[in-house]
Design an enzyme around this catalytic site. Structure first.
Site, PDB file in Angstrom:
ATOM      1  CG  ASP A  54      -1.921   1.061   1.205  1.00  0.00           C
ATOM      2  OD1 ASP A  54      -2.772   1.009   0.311  1.00  0.00           O
ATOM      3  OD2 ASP A  54      -1.863   1.968   2.046  1.00  0.00           O
ATOM      4  CB  THR A 114      -1.969   5.819  -1.995  1.00  0.00           C
ATOM      5  OG1 THR A 114      -1.631   4.446  -1.911  1.00  0.00           O
ATOM      6  CG2 THR A 114      -3.199   6.069  -1.163  1.00  0.00           C
ATOM      7  CB  THR A 115       0.924   3.187  -5.704  1.00  0.00           C
ATOM      8  OG1 THR A 115       0.761   2.488  -4.475  1.00  0.00           O
ATOM      9  CG2 THR A 115       2.308   2.958  -6.231  1.00  0.00           C
ATOM     10  CG  ASP A 167      -6.538  -0.171  -0.198  1.00  0.00           C
ATOM     11  OD1 ASP A 167      -6.511   0.506   0.839  1.00  0.00           O
ATOM     12  OD2 ASP A 167      -5.582  -0.245  -0.995  1.00  0.00           O
TER      13      ASP A 167
HETATM   14  N1  LIG Z   1      -6.098  -7.345 -13.093  1.00  0.00           N
HETATM   15  C1  LIG Z   1      -5.546  -6.199 -13.436  1.00  0.00           C
HETATM   16  N2  LIG Z   1      -5.010  -6.025 -14.636  1.00  0.00           N
HETATM   17  C2  LIG Z   1      -4.443  -4.876 -14.986  1.00  0.00           C
HETATM   18  N3  LIG Z   1      -4.359  -3.796 -14.199  1.00  0.00           N
HETATM   19  C3  LIG Z   1      -4.880  -3.892 -12.979  1.00  0.00           C
HETATM   20  C4  LIG Z   1      -5.499  -5.091 -12.525  1.00  0.00           C
HETATM   21  N4  LIG Z   1      -5.912  -4.880 -11.253  1.00  0.00           N
HETATM   22  C5  LIG Z   1      -5.563  -3.620 -10.942  1.00  0.00           C
HETATM   23  N5  LIG Z   1      -4.946  -3.014 -11.967  1.00  0.00           N
HETATM   24  C6  LIG Z   1      -4.418  -1.647 -12.026  1.00  0.00           C
HETATM   25  O1  LIG Z   1      -3.409  -1.488 -11.062  1.00  0.00           O
HETATM   26  C7  LIG Z   1      -3.375  -0.130 -10.623  1.00  0.00           C
HETATM   27  C8  LIG Z   1      -3.448  -0.059  -9.129  1.00  0.00           C
HETATM   28  O2  LIG Z   1      -2.348  -0.670  -8.548  1.00  0.00           O
HETATM   29  P1  LIG Z   1      -2.108  -0.659  -6.973  1.00  0.00           P
HETATM   30  O3  LIG Z   1      -3.338  -1.081  -6.285  1.00  0.00           O
HETATM   31  O4  LIG Z   1      -0.855  -1.402  -6.729  1.00  0.00           O
HETATM   32  O5  LIG Z   1      -1.797   0.859  -6.689  1.00  0.00           O
HETATM   33  P2  LIG Z   1      -2.749   2.028  -6.255  1.00  0.00           P
HETATM   34  O6  LIG Z   1      -4.170   1.593  -6.250  1.00  0.00           O
HETATM   35  O7  LIG Z   1      -2.401   3.195  -7.084  1.00  0.00           O
HETATM   36  O8  LIG Z   1      -2.245   2.359  -4.785  1.00  0.00           O
HETATM   37  P3  LIG Z   1      -2.548   1.614  -3.395  1.00  0.00           P
HETATM   38  O9  LIG Z   1      -3.412   0.435  -3.694  1.00  0.00           O
HETATM   39  O10 LIG Z   1      -1.193   1.251  -2.919  1.00  0.00           O
HETATM   40  O11 LIG Z   1      -3.220   2.642  -2.585  1.00  0.00           O
HETATM   41  C9  LIG Z   1      -4.579   0.554 -11.233  1.00  0.00           C
HETATM   42  O12 LIG Z   1      -4.172   1.312 -12.340  1.00  0.00           O
HETATM   43  C10 LIG Z   1      -5.448  -0.617 -11.669  1.00  0.00           C
HETATM   44  O13 LIG Z   1      -6.293  -0.291 -12.739  1.00  0.00           O
HETATM   45 MG   LIG Z   2      -4.849  -0.135  -5.211  1.00  0.00          MG
END
Ligand SMILES: Nc1ncnc2c1ncn2[C@@H]1O[C@H](COP(=O)(O)OP(=O)(O)OP(=O)(O)O)[C@@H](O)[C@H]1O
Ligand SMILES: [Mg+2]
Length: 553
Positions: A62, A95-96, A391
């Site tokens: 996260d 957040t990332t 989340d």
């Molecule tokens: N199955 C999937 N295939 C492709 N992309 C995906 C898939 N699941 C999630 N994503 C993408 O991954 C990204 C989110 O990644 P991640 O959850 O690691 O980071 P975040 O949501 O930005 O931050 P955090 O979850 O750490 O608060 C988004 O752009 C989302 O659309």
């Molecule tokens: Mg995320």
């Protein structure tokens, strides 16, 4: 004569960095923060293990948690950390992404500054671009009905991909949707989903699969006496926030006892007081007593004798939740306890979870009371499952509140990027350069998703641009699980719109703010001894990357 005498304005030891140096230092520091979390983005993103000065370990994916745990000192880097906090508060997810986009915006603007584009022009261009980007996002968003549990589940699952939830994503997503839809309510025509109404308890031992949703409340407390019933059906619950104990006198008092009879009388008196307390509870018609303070051993004995179920030292916040759930009232004086103050639940039961006993209050008067008991093999697993679940709860809540979602996987970023390039041409002037830079910066999301999945980022981005230039390819994104570019609706990757808009808004704001700084004036850093003295360091601690872990620059 003027000009011969130096005039001292700032305190001795103040450091000042100006112009291009200040700007590039700030940009470098902010980008370092973005680079630190970049590798965690997406389903194939890796986790980080953070060890604090006390040796405590946090293992997480996260973004907000990683940045919160790091001891970051550089002021510009801190500003970037702030956006991950804002994102977390507003949406709970993304957040990332927000931090990575901010880093990329700064990288692109560095090149513009090199070409002598003025920072205010860049920040103006960024502002225009972000407004337009949000318009585009709204256009590509689709409606989600608050009762559409299927779509809500997909949103929950997307938020949990890449988090270590031990293959239980499906089950946890069901739990999240069930929990949020039970607390969501309509107020003045708008849906409100207050996640704080969902009680989350953690218990390690067992596996993630044992995580369960309880329609009611869970207290991490056992009944105070083993002779009490284990289950009470149709429970009438007394909620008391004062102790069932003999009060100690506040002033020191001495009691002189001269013969054994007097001693006995003294003890009898104590016993009678406790007995009377229990009698008052009994008289109200209560069958369960939940007490915020202590319950004396003797009182426990009498309560057990009366066949009551009692728990003690319950948290204040839990008492409030209990009152809301059971329709009871928390009372302080036992004399005020009548039937009207009692709460009601269909069942109060002591349940053994791994090696501790917990109290389940189920079938409450208010059906909106729900709890989630998070389980996992070790404490670290339980903590990370809780964060992933958090989340998921938040995104489902946000989707219910706003009622709009978009396909994820980099699809909206590429779509925005392409349309912004057209928009840039319509704006013209130097701002056009900034808008183009903004458009290119957004490609960092699909680029990084592909990179983290071991795909060829250049090919992926080119393929995506091609797909999006046709009307049918607008929801194409990086399908990291199948290592190809494909339709994200079909891949069931969905995210609430707010996660995307908030990330754009805060990334733009922080990038513009950092860009416009051309002078960093930092007070002298105080030594620990000076810090212990009277306060006054003002902007103490500015300058230098002191607290950054090695390898971050
Ligand atoms: N199955 C999937 N295939 C492709 N992309 C995906 C898939 N699941 C999630 N994503 C993408 O991954 C990204 C989110 O990644 P991640 O959850 O690691 O980071 P975040 O949501 O930005 O931050 P955090 O979850 O750490 O608060 C988004 O752009 C989302 O659309
Ligand atoms: Mg995320």
């Amino acid at each position: 004569m003027l000009g011969t005498q130096p005039i001292i304005v700032l305190k001795e030891g103040t450091e000042s960095t100006r112009g291009k140096t200040a700007q590039s230092n700030n940009i470098m520091a902010a980008r370092a923060v973005a680079d630190a979390v970049r590798s965690t983005l997406g389903p194939k993103g890796m986790d980080k293990m953070l060890v604090d000065s006390m040796g405590d370990i946090v293992i997480t994916n996260d973004g907000a948690t990683i940045l919160k745990e790091l001891d970051i000192e550089h002021p510009a880097a801190k500003m970037v950390v702030e956006i991950s906090k804002t994102q977390d508060q507003q949406c709970g997810d993304g957040t990332t992404s927000a931090v990575v986009i901010a880093g990329e915006l700064l990288k692109k603007s560095e090149a513009l500054v090199e070409q002598n584009v003025h920072p205010t022009v860049i920040s103006n261009g960024f502002r225009l671009a972000s407004q337009q980007a949000i318009k585009i996002l709204k256009e590509i968003g689709f409606e989600v009905s608050p009762t559409d549990k299927k779509t809500l589940k997909l949103i929950a699952m997307t938020a949990m991909t890449g988090k270590s939830v031990g293959g239980e994503r499906d089950r946890l997503a069901d739990i999240a949707v069930e929990a949020v839809t039970s607390v969501a309510e309509k107020q003045d025509g708008k849906y409100i989903a207050d996640i704080d109404n969902i009680q989350v308890e953690k218990k390690h031992g067992g596996g993630v699969a044992d995580t369960q949703l309880i329609k009611g409340l869970v207290l991490d407390k056992e009944r105070v006496h083993s002779r009490m019933p284990r289950i009470v059906k149709n429970a009438k619950i007394a909620l008391v926030d004062s102790a069932l104990e003999i009060k100690k006198t506040e002033v020191e008092a001495k009691i002189q006892i001269r013969d054994p009879m007097q001693m006995q009388k003294f003890l009898d008196e104590e016993e009678n007081t406790l007995k009377a307390m229990v009698a008052k509870v009994k008289k109200s018609g209560a069958t369960v007593l939940i007490c915020e303070k202590g319950i004396d051993d003797l009182a426990q004995h009498y309560l057990a004798k009366e066949g009551m179920y009692a728990v003690r030292r319950v948290k204040r916040s839990d008492m409030e939740k209990l009152a809301k759930a059971t329709g009871g009232k928390v009372i302080t004086n036992l004399d005020d306890l009548t039937q009207a103050e009692l709460g009601h639940a269909e069942q109060v039961e002591e349940v053994k979870i791994s090696d501790s006993d917990m109290t389940y209050v189920t079938g409450c008067k208010n059906p909106k009371a729900v709890s989630i008991l998070v389980r996992g093999g070790t404490e670290h697993v339980v903590d990370e499952v809780e964060r992933a679940l958090h989340d998921a709860l938040r995104v489902v809540g946000v989707a219910i509140e706003d009622g709009v979602a978009v396909a994820g996987g980099g699809a909206p970023e590429i779509e925005m990027s392409l349309r912004l390039k057209d928009y840039a041409a319509s704006v013209g002037g130097r701002e056009q350069l900034a808008i183009e830079a903004f458009a290119e910066a957004l490609e960092v999301i699909p680029w990084t998703l592909a990179e983290n999945a071991g795909m060829d980022s250049i090919d992926v981005v080119i393929e995506l641009r091609n797909a999006h230039s046709k009307k049918t390819g607008r929801s194409y994104g990086v399908n990291v699980l199948e290592n190809k570019v494909s339709d994200m609706f079909l891949a069931k990757v969905l995210e609430p719109l707010r996660v995307k808009t908030q990330a754009i808004l805060s990334a733009t704001e922080v990038a513009s703010m950092i860009l416009r700084i051309d002078d960093v004036i930092a007070s002298k850093k105080l030594s620990p001894a000076e810090q212990a003295g009277p306060p006054g360091g003002g902007m103490g601690g500015m300058g230098g990357m002191g607290g950054m872990p090695p390898g971050m620059m």
